[in-house]
Design a protein around this motif. Structure first.
Motif, PDB file in Angstrom:
ATOM      1  N   THR A   1       0.856  -1.188   0.000  1.00  0.00           N
ATOM      2  CA  THR A   1       0.000   0.000   0.000  1.00  0.00           C
ATOM      3  C   THR A   1       0.886   1.230   0.000  1.00  0.00           C
ATOM      4  OG1 THR A   1      -1.642  -1.230   1.267  1.00  0.00           O
ATOM      5  CG2 THR A   1      -1.866   1.151   1.248  1.00  0.00           C
ATOM      6  N   SER A   2       0.430   2.304  -0.613  1.00  0.00           N
ATOM      7  CA  SER A   2       1.227   3.519  -0.781  1.00  0.00           C
ATOM      8  C   SER A   2       1.893   3.965   0.522  1.00  0.00           C
ATOM      9  CB  SER A   2       0.335   4.647  -1.304  1.00  0.00           C
ATOM     10  OG  SER A   2       0.984   5.890  -1.213  1.00  0.00           O
ATOM     11  N   ALA A   3       3.233   4.029   0.510  1.00  0.00           N
ATOM     12  CA  ALA A   3       3.975   4.438   1.706  1.00  0.00           C
ATOM     13  C   ALA A   3       3.692   5.883   2.104  1.00  0.00           C
ATOM     14  CB  ALA A   3       5.467   4.222   1.490  1.00  0.00           C
ATOM     15  N   PRO A   4       3.716   6.869   1.173  1.00  0.00           N
ATOM     16  CA  PRO A   4       3.440   8.254   1.588  1.00  0.00           C
ATOM     17  C   PRO A   4       2.058   8.412   2.224  1.00  0.00           C
ATOM     18  CG  PRO A   4       4.430   8.211  -0.599  1.00  0.00           C
ATOM     19  CD  PRO A   4       4.102   6.794  -0.254  1.00  0.00           C
ATOM     20  N   MET A   5       1.052   7.729   1.678  1.00  0.00           N
ATOM     21  CA  MET A   5      -0.302   7.865   2.223  1.00  0.00           C
ATOM     22  C   MET A   5      -0.391   7.253   3.620  1.00  0.00           C
ATOM     23  SD  MET A   5      -1.591   9.581  -0.133  1.00  0.00           S
ATOM     24  CE  MET A   5      -1.613   9.877  -1.900  1.00  0.00           C
TER      25      MET A   5
END
Length: 472
Positions: free
Chosen positions: A344-348
């Motif tokens: 899953t998107s790390a920044p989010m």
């Protein structure tokens, strides 16, 4: 929250719990001033707020009285409490409806998401900027399953606040709740297996069943009581069910919440047959009243409940961050995720962990719930005022959905197509079942601001419905 809003909330809870009942006269403004120590203007503002929300009515020279409770519309169950389907073929229709509704010029009464302007977008953007500046090039530890440790701890702490001991190690971060739900279904079933769903059901459940080549047995569901547990017991006797998928709170599309006693009986029935529950709880934070409901997971002693949640309906639609508290299936779900989306998107994930650490989320949720309640009531009253009297409207506390039932000879899919030409979307009942039993029903999103545009849309829908009724 302002002082007048606090007073209004206190009086609203007293009305909910029966301290003040329909027709009772509330204490006068001056008496409330004396008792509360608040100013006359503050008390007047509170009473006027309650009146605008439909909780009280003012009578000239007499004061404020508790308004009549919303009339409980008796729900019309399908003739068959069980609706088995060996083949589910609905994705093409759902795809066409969702694609057609993706027009920003339409009044999105068919959307499944709340009005995005209600989310703290600036605070989330700042959190995203902060983590982007601090993020190292190597974020493997964040992206690989089970996901960001800080975010999983924050979610575990929210469970703990409701008296539930959920280890962060049991939580898997996913790309939205739909991935959590699909992975849960995949972990519990093989192609050809039977799965229990609600009737009507969230269309994502039907799409997942179609995708994984499963069979569905839909069990009649009520806006007030949830799934018909007698019918469920019958289904478990008749079919070799491998999993049960349902929404325990603010069910989509009916909007209702299952009482705690029913949740406990549900788990007992499933345990008797050694069947796991996929609890879709994406609307769980959008409850009505002051006390958050406990999910069925709270009574799970065997690790058989896979509790799926999301921030998409409460905080950040575009972030696409969800999770599953997977019990004994946690490792299996991580393996499946690694083979599918990988991560899953790390920044989010990091941005949400940063935002949750600021402890602003609960304040935001409080405001969001209050706004949704106000808007839903306004839409409900407008529908009662504008729509033909033969239309049934089901109002369940919490969330932002209204479920409407046309007379049986009417077709909500036809209404949907005509409304779309007029720049209005609705969610036709055909989206929520493998068969045609809800062809005369549709769901409305009541989270939009009430303004000239939304008022015109309701009036246009009323006119289109009247035209259908006249064709009989």
């Amino acid at each position: 929250m302002t002082r007048y809003e606090q007073l209004a909330q206190q009086l609203r809870e007293q009305i909910r719990t029966g301290v003040w009942q329909e027709g009772d006269k509330l204490p006068s403004l001056r008496e409330t001033v004396r008792r509360s120590g608040l100013s006359l203007m503050t008390v007047l503002s509170a009473y006027q707020l309650l009146e605008s929300q439909g909780w009280v009515r003012s009578r000239p020279q007499s004061g404020y009285f508790v308004a009549p409770a919303r009339e409980a519309t008796r729900y019309s169950f399908p003739q068959q409490p069980l609706q088995p389907a060996e083949t589910v073929d609905i994705n093409a229709f759902i795809f066409s409806v969702l694609q057609a509704g993706n027009n920003p010029d339409c009044v999105a009464l068919g959307s499944a998401f709340p009005d995005p302007s209600l989310f703290p977008q600036h605070q989330l953007s700042r959190a995203l900027i902060r983590v982007a500046r601090q993020m190292h090039a190597d974020v493997t530890g964040v992206t690989l399953p089970p996901g960001c440790a800080d975010l999983r701890r924050s979610i575990a702490q929210r469970y703990a606040a409701r008296g539930m001991e959920i280890s962060p190690d049991e939580i898997v971060i996913t790309s939205g709740a739909l991935e959590a739900l699909n992975l849960s279904l995949q972990a519990l079933t093989q192609p050809g297996d039977w799965v229990v769903v609600e009737s009507p059901a969230f269309y994502g459940a039907l799409q997942a069943i179609e995708r994984h080549h499963l069979k569905a047995v839909a069990v009649a569901t009520d806006p007030q009581q949830g799934m018909d547990l007698d019918a469920l017991a019958q289904a478990l006797q008749q079919y070799p069910v491998k999993a049960c998928w349902l929404m325990s709170h603010c069910q989509n599309p009916l909007g209702g919440t299952m009482p705690n006693a029913n949740k406990q009986r549900l788990l007992a029935l499933l345990a008797e047959h050694q069947i796991s529950l996929i609890e879709d709880d994406v609307y769980g934070e959008l409850y009505a009243g002051l006390t958050p409901p406990r999910p069925a997971k709270a009574w799970d002693t065997q690790g058989r409940v896979l509790h799926c949640g999301s921030f998409s309906k409460t905080l950040a639609t575009g972030f696409r961050i969800g999770w599953v508290a997977a019990g004994q299936q946690a490792e299996a779900i991580q393996r499946l995720q690694l083979m599918s989306t990988l991560s899953t998107s790390a920044p989010m994930q990091l941005a949400l962990a940063d935002y949750l650490s600021s402890h602003r989320y609960d304040k935001h949720l409080h405001t969001l719930r209050r706004t949704l309640e106000q808007r839903k009531h306004i839409f409900y009253r407008a529908i009662q005022r504008e729509f033909p009297a033969s239309i049934r409207v089901y109002y369940a506390e919490g969330s932002y959905f209204l479920w409407l039932e046309l007379p049986p000879h009417c077709c909500a899919t036809r209404l949907y197509r005509r409304a779309l030409k007029a720049g209005i979307t609705i969610a036709p009942g055909r989206m929520f079942a493998a068969g045609e039993q809800y062809r005369h029903c549709f769901r409305l999103n009541a989270s939009l601001p009430w303004n000239a545009r939304s008022e015109a849309a309701i009036k246009q829908l009323a006119a289109l419905i009247a035209e259908q009724l006249a064709l009989r």
